[in-house]
Design a protein around this motif. Structure first.
Motif: not given
Length: 351
Positions: A291-318
């Motif tokens: 949810k946090n990643f989605i909100k950043k990507a939709a509303c504040f994409p310039y604030t996204i950092a590596l940890e937002d993509v790396a740590n999505m809470g559940v294990r996902l493939q790239p």
């Protein structure tokens, strides 16, 4: 826009196609018709629910815009922002050949994926139950009453740390050229995303039963811009329906509930309510970190950092993370267009 990759690519394409280079150098040379888009452009980017028929009327009366060209402009602006959102979400930066004074935001080199295996298993189990038709109705004690459903709709949003509309973020635009600084340094440049207030007296929730893409939006684009309406519609459907029928390493699984929860959560952030969707399912399938990643990507994409993509809470493939970024960018694009086209529709009704 604050996405150096998209800005530089668009500038390059503009010049390759014989665009007037003075538009990129001197703000005085920018056509009045483009200058007149500043307010609507800022609103569509951050608070699209505030676009009104009066904005449409003002543009058509005071500049060279026609309805077909204006709708075309709305699509271009939304598409550029969608591209920028995806680029920033995935950490895409300019090729070294195009780098000059561009400053690339530093990422934390010590970041690493911290997936919650238990939560991953929970999401997979819920998807499997849904696939078998065994997932219990999640509507709770309120049942199907409209008031209760809207209450649930209002409750599914998340908050993120720090204020992306603070001066720190708004002033971090060192990758912009001087003409870009001058062009965007207006009263509208301070417009920023604010959480949609479902109880506001200034604006209303946009109900899909009143205005939806399939029933009203797409036909309106088809009417005025038939050359690309089908491609636009196809893009939405292709990204929304894309699936490898897997979730991490679980194969043969229908991920539609997960995908639709992401799509409708983006629309929720912008006040669009789908009357036929159970908003309880968002919390079933979408982890708080997603949810946090989605909100950043939709509303504040310039604030996204590596940890937002790396740590999505559940294990996902790239590739699954990339698909989430695509879902967010396309859903945000559709949300922008729904509000713009709704304003156009109301303008036509008043004309």
């Amino acid at each position: 826009l604050k996405c150096s990759y998209v800005v530089q690519e668009q500038e390059r394409e503009f010049l390759i196609n014989y665009g007037n280079k003075n538009w990129l150098i001197q703000k005085e040379d920018i056509p009045t018709s483009l200058n007149n888009l500043k307010e609507v452009n800022a609103l569509l980017a951050h608070q699209p629910w505030r676009v009104t028929p009066q904005h449409i009327d003002k543009l058509l009366r005071n500049s060279e815009w026609t309805l077909p060209s204006l709708i075309h402009a709305f699509v271009i602006m939304a598409n550029v922002r969608a591209t920028a959102s995806f680029a920033l979400s995935m950490g895409i930066v300019p090729e070294t050949d195009f780098l000059s004074d561009v400053s690339i935001q530093q990422r934390n080199p010590d970041s690493y994926e911290q997936a919650d295996e238990e939560q991953t298993a929970v999401v997979i189990d819920k998807l499997l139950q849904s696939n078998r038709g065994n997932l219990q109705n999640s509507q709770g004690n309120g049942g199907n009453s409209p008031n209760y459903k809207v209450k649930v709709f209002a409750s599914v949003t998340s908050s993120i740390d720090n204020d992306p509309c603070s001066e720190q973020y708004l002033l971090e635009s060192s990758e912009w050229s001087q003409v870009q600084e001058d062009y965007f340094n207006t009263e509208f440049s301070k417009i920023c995303y604010q959480d949609f207030d479902t109880n506001s007296t200034e604006y209303e929730i946009l109900h899909s039963e009143d205005f939806s893409w399939d029933t009203q939006g797409f036909p309106l684009v088809k009417r005025f811009c038939p050359s690309f309406a089908d491609k636009l519609d196809s893009s939405f459907k292709r990204i929304r329906n894309l699936t490898y029928e897997s979730f991490n390493d679980q194969k043969s699984i229908n991920t539609k509930p997960f995908r639709m929860s992401i799509w409708y959560y983006v629309h929720r952030l912008f006040g669009i309510y789908h009357d036929d969707f159970d908003y309880h399912t968002i919390n079933l399938y979408v982890h708080q970190r997603i949810k946090n990643f989605i909100k950043k990507a939709a509303c504040f994409p310039y604030t996204i950092a590596l940890e937002d993509v790396a740590n999505m809470g559940v294990r996902l493939q790239p590739e699954e993370k990339a698909h989430i970024a695509l879902l967010v960018s396309e859903a945000k694009k559709q949300a922008e267009l729904l509000y713009a086209l709704n304003a156009v529709s109301k303008y036509l009704a008043l004309s």
